[in-house]
Write a protein that holds these residues in place. Structure first.
Motif, PDB file in Angstrom:
ATOM      1  N   HIS A 131       0.347  -1.566   0.150  1.00 37.17           N
ATOM      2  CA  HIS A 131       0.107   0.148   0.028  1.00 37.17           C
ATOM      3  C   HIS A 131       0.737   1.045   0.068  1.00 37.17           C
ATOM      4  O   HIS A 131       0.288   2.072  -0.593  1.00 37.17           O
ATOM      5  N   VAL A 132       1.863   1.352   0.707  1.00 41.41           N
ATOM      6  CA  VAL A 132       3.390   2.423   0.891  1.00 41.41           C
ATOM      7  C   VAL A 132       3.885   2.239  -0.246  1.00 41.41           C
ATOM      8  O   VAL A 132       3.779   4.077  -1.114  1.00 41.41           O
ATOM      9  N   LYS A 133       3.710   2.001  -0.947  1.00 45.32           N
ATOM     10  CA  LYS A 133       4.845   1.621  -2.150  1.00 45.32           C
ATOM     11  C   LYS A 133       3.757   2.312  -3.419  1.00 45.32           C
ATOM     12  O   LYS A 133       4.910   3.280  -4.176  1.00 45.32           O
ATOM     13  N   GLU A 134       3.043   1.703  -3.090  1.00 41.54           N
ATOM     14  CA  GLU A 134       1.556   2.113  -4.677  1.00 41.54           C
ATOM     15  C   GLU A 134       1.149   4.064  -4.379  1.00 41.54           C
ATOM     16  O   GLU A 134       1.235   4.644  -4.524  1.00 41.54           O
ATOM     17  N   MET A 135       1.460   3.790  -2.959  1.00 40.33           N
ATOM     18  CA  MET A 135       0.711   5.556  -2.761  1.00 40.33           C
ATOM     19  C   MET A 135       2.175   6.723  -2.735  1.00 40.33           C
ATOM     20  O   MET A 135       1.973   7.552  -3.232  1.00 40.33           O
ATOM     21  N   ALA A 136       3.200   6.068  -2.863  1.00 38.98           N
ATOM     22  CA  ALA A 136       4.679   6.564  -3.015  1.00 38.98           C
ATOM     23  C   ALA A 136       4.905   6.750  -4.569  1.00 38.98           C
ATOM     24  O   ALA A 136       4.676   7.802  -4.675  1.00 38.98           O
ATOM     25  N   SER A 137       4.022   5.897  -5.253  1.00 37.03           N
ATOM     26  CA  SER A 137       4.824   5.873  -6.102  1.00 37.03           C
ATOM     27  C   SER A 137       3.401   6.922  -6.859  1.00 37.03           C
ATOM     28  O   SER A 137       3.630   7.386  -8.243  1.00 37.03           O
ATOM     29  N   ARG A 138       1.768   6.482  -6.714  1.00 40.82           N
ATOM     30  CA  ARG A 138       0.990   7.544  -7.034  1.00 40.82           C
ATOM     31  C   ARG A 138       1.914   9.346  -7.050  1.00 40.82           C
ATOM     32  O   ARG A 138       1.462   9.852  -7.543  1.00 40.82           O
ATOM     33  N   GLN A 139       2.757   9.812  -5.783  1.00 39.40           N
ATOM     34  CA  GLN A 139       2.847  10.789  -5.293  1.00 39.40           C
ATOM     35  C   GLN A 139       4.316  11.045  -5.701  1.00 39.40           C
ATOM     36  O   GLN A 139       4.466  12.164  -6.016  1.00 39.40           O
ATOM     37  N   GLU A 140       4.301  10.248  -6.601  1.00 35.52           N
ATOM     38  CA  GLU A 140       5.753  10.563  -7.088  1.00 35.52           C
ATOM     39  C   GLU A 140       6.832  10.627  -6.077  1.00 35.52           C
ATOM     40  O   GLU A 140       8.190  11.537  -6.110  1.00 35.52           O
ATOM     41  N   ARG A 141       6.978  10.199  -5.427  1.00 29.55           N
ATOM     42  CA  ARG A 141       8.494   9.779  -4.421  1.00 29.55           C
ATOM     43  C   ARG A 141       8.571   8.335  -3.849  1.00 29.55           C
ATOM     44  O   ARG A 141       8.499   7.769  -4.392  1.00 29.55           O
ATOM     45  N   SER A 142       9.808   8.286  -3.737  1.00 30.28           N
ATOM     46  CA  SER A 142      10.077   7.078  -2.915  1.00 30.28           C
ATOM     47  C   SER A 142       9.627   6.565  -1.789  1.00 30.28           C
ATOM     48  O   SER A 142       8.971   7.093  -1.170  1.00 30.28           O
ATOM     49  N   LEU A 143      10.327   5.444  -1.787  1.00 30.50           N
ATOM     50  CA  LEU A 143       9.105   4.645  -0.590  1.00 30.50           C
ATOM     51  C   LEU A 143       9.402   5.826   0.778  1.00 30.50           C
ATOM     52  O   LEU A 143       9.291   6.003   1.445  1.00 30.50           O
ATOM     53  N   ASN A 144      11.570   5.691   1.230  1.00 29.05           N
ATOM     54  CA  ASN A 144      12.041   6.229   2.140  1.00 29.05           C
ATOM     55  C   ASN A 144      11.044   7.778   1.990  1.00 29.05           C
ATOM     56  O   ASN A 144      10.639   8.217   3.135  1.00 29.05           O
ATOM     57  N   GLY A 145      10.427   8.702   0.469  1.00 28.40           N
ATOM     58  CA  GLY A 145      10.290   9.961   1.184  1.00 28.40           C
ATOM     59  C   GLY A 145       8.751  10.172   1.627  1.00 28.40           C
ATOM     60  O   GLY A 145       8.791  11.320   2.321  1.00 28.40           O
ATOM     61  N   HIS A 146       8.283   8.995   1.130  1.00 28.12           N
ATOM     62  CA  HIS A 146       6.494   8.516   1.214  1.00 28.12           C
ATOM     63  C   HIS A 146       6.439   8.328   2.996  1.00 28.12           C
ATOM     64  O   HIS A 146       5.560   8.606   3.238  1.00 28.12           O
ATOM     65  N   ILE A 147       7.497   7.501   3.433  1.00 25.80           N
ATOM     66  CA  ILE A 147       7.011   7.383   5.096  1.00 25.80           C
ATOM     67  C   ILE A 147       7.306   8.129   5.567  1.00 25.80           C
ATOM     68  O   ILE A 147       6.943   8.866   6.804  1.00 25.80           O
ATOM     69  N   VAL A 148       8.596   9.278   5.266  1.00 30.45           N
ATOM     70  CA  VAL A 148       9.093  10.276   6.022  1.00 30.45           C
ATOM     71  C   VAL A 148       7.938  11.823   6.146  1.00 30.45           C
ATOM     72  O   VAL A 148       7.407  12.386   7.025  1.00 30.45           O
ATOM     73  N   PHE A 149       7.039  11.362   4.630  1.00 30.61           N
ATOM     74  CA  PHE A 149       6.024  12.123   4.531  1.00 30.61           C
ATOM     75  C   PHE A 149       5.158  12.109   5.311  1.00 30.61           C
ATOM     76  O   PHE A 149       4.610  13.135   5.469  1.00 30.61           O
ATOM     77  N   LEU A 150       4.581  11.275   5.889  1.00 31.81           N
ATOM     78  CA  LEU A 150       3.723  10.286   6.366  1.00 31.81           C
ATOM     79  C   LEU A 150       4.199  10.918   7.632  1.00 31.81           C
ATOM     80  O   LEU A 150       2.931  11.222   8.889  1.00 31.81           O
TER      81      LEU A 150
END
Length: 58
Positions: free
Chosen positions: A22-41
């Protein structure tokens, strides 16, 4: 060749496969890396806690 400087602390976490997907998919949709999206959340949660703490003081 320039070397990238990394900042921050590294840590390993275990995620259930469905959470990782789920997190990987959401990161991809928002054009972020997995790490970047986790930090964002995590930063969103930090802000939410800060706002709740400030509203409790009123």
């Amino acid at each position: 060749m320039e070397e990238k400087l990394r900042t921050g602390t590294q840590m390993k976490i275990r995620l259930p496969p469905e959470v990782h997907a789920h997190v990987k998919e959401m990161a991809s949709r928002q054009e972020r890396s997995l790490n970047g999206h986790i930090v964002f959340l995590l930063r969103q949660e930090m802000e939410k806690e800060k706002e709740e703490s400030n509203s409790d003081r009123k």
